[in-house]
Design a protein around this motif. Structure first.
Motif, PDB file in Angstrom:
ATOM      1  N   LEU A   1       0.842  -1.186   0.000  1.00 16.51           N
ATOM      2  CA  LEU A   1       0.000   0.000   0.000  1.00 16.51           C
ATOM      3  C   LEU A   1       0.880   1.241   0.000  1.00 16.51           C
ATOM      4  O   LEU A   1       1.957   1.255   0.576  1.00 16.51           O
ATOM      5  N   SER A   2       0.404   2.291  -0.626  1.00 19.89           N
ATOM      6  CA  SER A   2       1.093   3.572  -0.545  1.00 19.89           C
ATOM      7  C   SER A   2       0.718   4.224   0.780  1.00 19.89           C
ATOM      8  O   SER A   2      -0.237   3.813   1.457  1.00 19.89           O
ATOM      9  N   LEU A   3       1.446   5.260   1.153  1.00 22.10           N
ATOM     10  CA  LEU A   3       1.109   5.981   2.383  1.00 22.10           C
ATOM     11  C   LEU A   3      -0.273   6.608   2.278  1.00 22.10           C
ATOM     12  O   LEU A   3      -0.995   6.712   3.275  1.00 22.10           O
ATOM     13  N   ARG A   4      -0.660   7.029   1.080  1.00 24.51           N
ATOM     14  CA  ARG A   4      -2.003   7.596   0.893  1.00 24.51           C
ATOM     15  C   ARG A   4      -3.063   6.530   1.129  1.00 24.51           C
ATOM     16  O   ARG A   4      -4.118   6.796   1.708  1.00 24.51           O
ATOM     17  N   ASP A   5      -2.791   5.292   0.662  1.00 27.78           N
ATOM     18  CA  ASP A   5      -3.712   4.183   0.906  1.00 27.78           C
ATOM     19  C   ASP A   5      -3.809   3.891   2.402  1.00 27.78           C
ATOM     20  O   ASP A   5      -4.891   3.596   2.922  1.00 27.78           O
ATOM     21  N   VAL A   6      -2.659   3.946   3.082  1.00 29.08           N
ATOM     22  CA  VAL A   6      -2.643   3.724   4.531  1.00 29.08           C
ATOM     23  C   VAL A   6      -3.483   4.784   5.240  1.00 29.08           C
ATOM     24  O   VAL A   6      -4.262   4.485   6.144  1.00 29.08           O
ATOM     25  N   ALA A   7      -3.337   6.042   4.809  1.00 32.68           N
ATOM     26  CA  ALA A   7      -4.122   7.131   5.403  1.00 32.68           C
ATOM     27  C   ALA A   7      -5.610   6.896   5.191  1.00 32.68           C
ATOM     28  O   ALA A   7      -6.417   7.062   6.127  1.00 32.68           O
TER      29      ALA A   7
ATOM     30  N   TYR B   1      -2.186  12.317   4.258  1.00 40.39           N
ATOM     31  CA  TYR B   1      -1.012  11.575   3.770  1.00 40.39           C
ATOM     32  C   TYR B   1       0.263  12.106   4.415  1.00 40.39           C
ATOM     33  O   TYR B   1       1.124  11.334   4.851  1.00 40.39           O
ATOM     34  N   GLY B   2       0.402  13.437   4.489  1.00 42.77           N
ATOM     35  CA  GLY B   2       1.603  14.034   5.068  1.00 42.77           C
ATOM     36  C   GLY B   2       1.772  13.685   6.535  1.00 42.77           C
ATOM     37  O   GLY B   2       2.891  13.438   7.008  1.00 42.77           O
ATOM     38  N   THR B   3       0.654  13.646   7.263  1.00 40.37           N
ATOM     39  CA  THR B   3       0.707  13.299   8.681  1.00 40.37           C
ATOM     40  C   THR B   3       1.113  11.842   8.866  1.00 40.37           C
ATOM     41  O   THR B   3       1.886  11.504   9.763  1.00 40.37           O
ATOM     42  N   VAL B   4       0.589  10.973   8.006  1.00 37.36           N
ATOM     43  CA  VAL B   4       0.952   9.549   8.069  1.00 37.36           C
ATOM     44  C   VAL B   4       2.428   9.364   7.731  1.00 37.36           C
ATOM     45  O   VAL B   4       3.138   8.582   8.374  1.00 37.36           O
ATOM     46  N   ARG B   5       2.901  10.089   6.726  1.00 38.51           N
ATOM     47  CA  ARG B   5       4.328   9.991   6.358  1.00 38.51           C
ATOM     48  C   ARG B   5       5.207  10.433   7.523  1.00 38.51           C
ATOM     49  O   ARG B   5       6.221   9.790   7.834  1.00 38.51           O
TER      50      ARG B   5
END
Length: 210
Positions: free
Chosen positions: A31-37, A109-113
């Motif tokens: 998953l991408s970080l956006r998917d995780v978010a 997404y930025g917060t998850v990253r």
């Protein structure tokens, strides 16, 4: 060190392993970080329903989250807000304010990253290394849809306040690329899909053959 992701996970009692989400997927594709978010936000929504005494399957709430935040039609968004109200939840923390993104319960997404890099010590540099033309085009489509929705909502708000009097039938947002050599303008998707400016490439090929 804690961040909004840490706070939300603790507040809602979420036990999911975000690292496992990032490194594994049912389709054998990370998953991408956006998917995780997006998946985490769906879980936050699920836990909010649980706390309100309403049981909702995660699969349904992933679509529910997309209706609240994504690029769906306004009637779908209103249905999602109505569902929250019926469960005794205030829709405001869960529905995007176009002027103030991610000020409610959801995480970006930025917060998850930042959570992965600083709180978990996980290297997310593969987000850039694994970029493909297809992913780049999909991201541009997402950006266009997201920003068109924001602009449409802003126009509605301006019209409601009597600051815009013209009825808007359609609003288009387009990303274009201008070639630095021949100055031809391309849509972003066509430019990426063609591997650059095909006009310049064809001209270079003709020159080499001569």
């Amino acid at each position: 060190m804690t961040c909004k992701v840490c706070t939300q996970i603790e507040q809602y009692g979420i036990t999911a392993d975000l690292e496992a989400w990032y490194d594994d997927d049912d389709d054998d594709e990370d998953l991408s970080l956006r998917d995780v978010a997006d998946r985490l936000n769906a879980r936050l929504l699920q836990e909010a329903y649980f706390a309100a005494g309403s049981q909702r399957p995660l699969s349904a709430l992933e679509a529910h989250y997309e209706h609240l935040y994504g690029k769906n039609a306004s009637d779908e968004k209103e249905k999602a807000k109505t569902s929250l109200r019926e469960a005794g939840l205030d829709p405001k923390p869960f529905a995007r304010d176009p002027a103030k993104r991610y000020t409610g319960e959801f995480v970006s997404y930025g917060t998850v990253r930042k959570h992965f890099n600083k709180c978990l010590g996980v290297d997310t540099s593969r987000e850039w290394k694994s970029l493909t033309p297809a992913k780049a085009i999909q991201q541009s489509d997402d950006i266009v849809h997201r920003n068109r929705k924001i602009l449409e909502e802003n126009l509605v708000r301006l019209a409601d306040d009597g600051l815009v009097r013209t009825e808007i039938e359609r609003l288009d947002v387009e990303i274009t690329v201008s070639c630095g050599s021949c100055h031809r303008r391309w849509s972003y998707a066509e430019f990426v899909d063609a591997g650059g400016c095909s006009q310049c490439c064809s001209e270079e090929g003709e020159e080499e053959n001569d």
